[in-house]
Design an enzyme around this catalytic site. Structure first.
Site, PDB file in Angstrom:
ATOM      1  N   ASN A 194       0.856  -1.175   0.000  1.00 44.93           N
ATOM      2  CA  ASN A 194       0.000   0.000   0.000  1.00 44.93           C
ATOM      3  C   ASN A 194       0.901   1.236   0.000  1.00 44.93           C
ATOM      4  O   ASN A 194       2.137   1.125  -0.024  1.00 44.93           O
ATOM      5  CB  ASN A 194      -0.990  -0.014   1.166  1.00 44.93           C
ATOM      6  N   ASP A 256      -5.743  -8.205   0.670  1.00 42.89           N
ATOM      7  CA  ASP A 256      -5.543  -9.603   0.266  1.00 42.89           C
ATOM      8  C   ASP A 256      -6.525  -9.979  -0.841  1.00 42.89           C
ATOM      9  O   ASP A 256      -6.170 -10.702  -1.783  1.00 42.89           O
ATOM     10  CB  ASP A 256      -5.720 -10.529   1.464  1.00 42.89           C
TER      11      ASP A 256
END
Length: 323
Positions: A194, A256
């Protein structure tokens, strides 16, 4: 495509707090003693590798799950096997419990979390070559967060044996120094982080954006509500927007789920842009539920969201691979 997903397998204990952690922390500092009353507790199956494998299986794939667990894993194993996840290569510890993620989320989606590694410390017992020999090769190894030593060993094994791999260090970045970060990502086909993790990784390793892409072929950076940025070594950069705002009761597992959609699309030989789009849609499905393995992929719903969010051509590209 034969995909192995290596990383943590865990039990998630997820709590909600009907308040603001920022206010509690301002009152608690500098003592750093915080106590709050949780409003809800749910216990779910989790772990980054198990979450990604779950998502891939929801999309019709049969991923190989690699990780270390305790003897308390059997119910979770049965659930994943029922979806089509290959669980025969998971290491079972004789002495430790399956890893546990404990997380509280406030009204602003801020989180306070802790992680008990447990059996995950034994991930180093797993080797990729025997797996590849038994299943007829590995087309992609996703190296997710687990014991840092095991992650480095897996990356080295991929380089030595020519297995394409993706580096996804996520929560383990704070435990790794700059040399370890460089060792992990060197030669990776994909680096997934991220925005915060990308900044931390580059700070630890002392790498510019250009230097980062000398080590990895494709950089994938998720940006939350702002979508995802995908950069290739040849200089091409793509931005994929999130198609619509999502009501999020719990943000756990969204990243995920994105990875599951992303690698499923690549296994179908779709473009990086399509991979980013499918990843974003699957992440949205996960974010609409409490728990990382609670969503279901309905092909009709997924195609409709692809059409609404990214257009008719995108939906046609995806439709060929969904039954």
């Amino acid at each position: 495509m034969k995909i192995a997903v290596a990383g943590s397998i865990a039990t998630d204990q997820l709590m909600t707090f009907d308040g603001h952690f920022g206010e509690l922390l301002r009152e608690a500092l500098p003592q750093v003693f915080v106590s709050f009353l949780a409003d809800e507790l749910v216990i779910r199956c989790g772990g980054v590798a198990a979450n990604i494998a779950f998502g891939l299986a929801q999309l019709g794939m049969r991923p190989v799950l690699l990780g270390a667990v305790g003897k308390d894993f059997e119910e979770h194993r049965a659930s994943l096997r029922g979806l089509g996840v290959e669980c025969d290569f998971i290491h079972v510890s004789d002495k430790a419990h399956t890893a546990r993620f404990i997380c509280a989320t406030d009204r602003d989606d801020n989180q306070i979390a802790s992680f008990y590694a447990g059996a995950m410390a034994e991930t180093g017992a797993i080797r990729l070559v025997p797996v590849a020999e038994q299943i007829g090769g590995l087309d992609m190894v996703v190296i997710g967060a687990s014991d840092p030593g095991a992650m480095l060993a897996q990356a080295a094994e991929c380089r030595a044996n020519g297995y394409p791999f993706a580096a996804d260090p996520s929560q383990q970045l704070p435990r790794m120094n700059g040399d370890q970060v460089v060792e992990l990502i060197t030669g990776a086909d994909y680096l997934l982080t991220n925005e915060y993790e990308k900044s931390l990784l580059q700070s630890k390793a002392g790498l510019t954006d250009e230097q980062l892409l000398e080590l990895v072929r494709v950089r994938v950076t998720t940006l939350g509500k702002d979508g995802v940025e995908i950069a290739e070594r040849d200089g091409a950069t793509f931005h994929v927007a999130v198609p619509a705002s999502i009501e999020t009761p719990d943000p756990t597992g969204g990243g995920d789920a994105f990875r599951a959609g992303f690698f499923a699309a690549l296994s179908w030989d779709l473009s990086l842009v399509r991979a980013g789009q499918l990843g974003s849609l699957v992440a949205g499905l996960a974010l609409e539920n409490i728990g990382a393995q609670e969503y279901q992929v309905d092909p009709t719903v997924l195609l409709d969201r692809m059409r609404q969010g990214y257009g008719e051509e995108a939906a046609r590209d995806l439709a060929r691979h969904l039954s």
